[in-house]
Scaffold this motif. Structure first.
Motif, short mmCIF file in Angstrom:
data_model
loop_
_atom_site.label_atom_id
_atom_site.label_comp_id
_atom_site.label_asym_id
_atom_site.label_seq_id
_atom_site.Cartn_x
_atom_site.Cartn_y
_atom_site.Cartn_z
N GLN A 1 -90.14 -9.78 66.97
CA GLN A 1 -90.77 -8.47 67.13
C GLN A 1 -91.85 -8.33 66.06
OE1 GLN A 1 -87.11 -6.04 66.91
NE2 GLN A 1 -87.70 -5.20 68.90
N TRP A 2 -93.19 -8.41 66.36
CA TRP A 2 -93.71 -8.78 67.65
C TRP A 2 -94.74 -9.85 67.39
CZ3 TRP A 2 -92.55 -3.74 66.27
CH2 TRP A 2 -91.57 -3.12 67.04
N TRP A 3 -94.28 -11.09 67.27
CA TRP A 3 -95.16 -12.23 67.04
C TRP A 3 -94.46 -13.50 67.49
CZ3 TRP A 3 -93.62 -15.87 63.19
CH2 TRP A 3 -92.55 -15.45 62.39
N HIS B 1 -102.80 -2.00 59.16
CA HIS B 1 -101.93 -2.64 60.15
C HIS B 1 -100.95 -1.68 60.80
CE1 HIS B 1 -98.40 -2.78 57.45
NE2 HIS B 1 -99.28 -2.99 56.48
N ASN C 1 -94.75 -2.23 63.23
CA ASN C 1 -94.54 -3.61 62.81
C ASN C 1 -93.84 -3.61 61.45
OD1 ASN C 1 -96.49 -4.59 60.45
ND2 ASN C 1 -97.71 -3.21 61.72
N LYS C 2 -93.19 -4.71 61.12
CA LYS C 2 -92.28 -4.73 59.97
C LYS C 2 -92.97 -4.95 58.63
CE LYS C 2 -88.43 -6.28 62.84
NZ LYS C 2 -87.43 -7.35 63.11
N LYS D 1 -101.10 -1.52 64.69
CA LYS D 1 -99.90 -1.97 65.39
C LYS D 1 -98.70 -1.22 64.82
CE LYS D 1 -97.94 -6.22 67.23
NZ LYS D 1 -98.08 -7.69 67.30
N GLN E 1 -94.13 -2.46 70.51
CA GLN E 1 -95.37 -3.24 70.54
C GLN E 1 -95.31 -4.43 71.50
OE1 GLN E 1 -98.27 -2.40 69.17
NE2 GLN E 1 -97.28 -0.50 68.54
N GLY F 1 -102.61 -10.14 64.41
CA GLY F 1 -101.74 -9.15 65.02
C GLY F 1 -101.38 -9.44 66.45
#
Length: 322
Positions: free
Chosen positions: A113-115, A290, A297-298, A294, A195, A272
């Motif tokens: 999540q999410w890559w 970021h 994201n973490k 997005k 995302q 991203g």
């Protein structure tokens, strides 16, 4: 407007590999059969309105009912499902990792999540790891070993073939092949969180010689030399090791795999997973914005760093180009 989905880098109707052609054939067969059935149902519906009423005995009604049950309820489904299986089973079989005379290239893909995390275990001098880009040899089968690090994702390169689930704790395998060199769009095809739509994967097929050279450029020793090659960015490297290294890996500096590996980030076409194109200043812009670009994201916010520090960090990361 109707034909807009028939082309493009994510269209199943513009196949660029045998598996994708098989999938497209199944789709066309299903569309044709659906069209015939749809027209037939509409025709019967109109006929039912226009026909004249006839008095029938109970025996005649039962006879007609039996015809519809046998024809429409048994023969038609059996015929249609059998016909689809005749096309679908061979198409699915050709995407299975069946034994070959020469073992195919193996590429491991892990969904996050999410890559995307992409690993090349067959590299000559040790495993090569990259993120959010997938380079594969063209003109030969490739076995993709896919899994997930968190929730259910799905691996899908529409122009090369079918999609397959990425399940935590399980490795699924799909065999795909690109007919010729080119860039192919890929996307997570299983809703995986806020995302999900911003989980693109850059896929490029290249000639075998170029693929081998790409792997050689990303050997750990080569990337480690690249990371410390410029004394101008000594402060940026110190910032990275004291903050970013807790989550990100750069060969020769850190080995964390919580977030994407950044060892060759300067050579990637996007940031991203499709949010930003890679260009001068893009990494700094990502670091500053970021959570806006997005959300959820973490990566934590970097608002405690001044602009000069982020600019230097971004400029150094952009130099990581094998």
């Amino acid at each position: 407007m109707v034909l807009a989905g028939c082309a493009g880098d994510k269209s199943i109707l513009d196949p660029a590999g045998q598996a994708a052609r098989d999938v497209a054939l199944v789709w066309w067969v299903m569309l044709t059969f659906f069209t015939i059935v749809f027209i037939g149902v509409i025709a019967l519906w109109l006929y039912a309105f226009k026909r004249k009423h006839h008095e029938r005995t109970a025996a005649q009604e039962r006879k007609i009912a039996r015809r519809w049950i046998i024809g429409g309820g048994i023969l038609l489904p059996v015929f249609s499902v059998s016909a689809l299986l005749m096309f679908g089973i061979p198409a699915g079989k050709r995407m299975l990792p069946l034994p070959l005379s020469e073992p195919p290239e193996v590429i491991e893909v892990i969904g996050h999540q999410w890559w995307w995390e992409v690993r090349y275990p067959g590299a000559e001098n040790g495993e090569v790891v990259t993120s959010n880009q997938l380079i594969m040899p063209a003109g030969e089968p490739v076995d993709f070993h896919v899994t997930s690090a968190d929730v259910i994702h799905a691996f899908w390169i529409p122009r090369l073939g079918g999609k397959i689930d990425m399940l935590p704790g399980r490795v699924n395998v799909i065999r795909l092949e690109a007919d010729e060199p080119g860039v192919y769009g890929a996307q997570c095809a299983e809703f995986c969180g806020a995302q999900h739509a911003h989980m693109d994967l850059y896929v490029e097929a290249v000639e075998r010689e170029e693929f081998d050279a790409w792997l050689a450029d990303r050997q750990e020793e080569r990337l480690a030399e690249l990371a410390v090659a410029d004394d101008e960015f000594a402060q940026a490297r110190e910032t990275f090791t004291s903050t970013c290294a807790a989550c990100h890996s750069v060969a020769g500096l850190s080995t964390s795999n919580i977030g994407p590996d950044l060892s060759d980030i300067g050579a990637r076409p996007m940031l991203g997973t499709g949010v930003l194109p890679m260009e001068e200043g893009a990494i700094q812009y990502w670091l500053e914005n970021h959570q806006t670009l997005k959300p959820s994201n973490k990566m934590p916010s970097h608002n405690y760093m001044d602009t000069a520090t982020l600019e230097s960090l971004g400029a150094w990361l952009e130099t990581l180009t094998p």
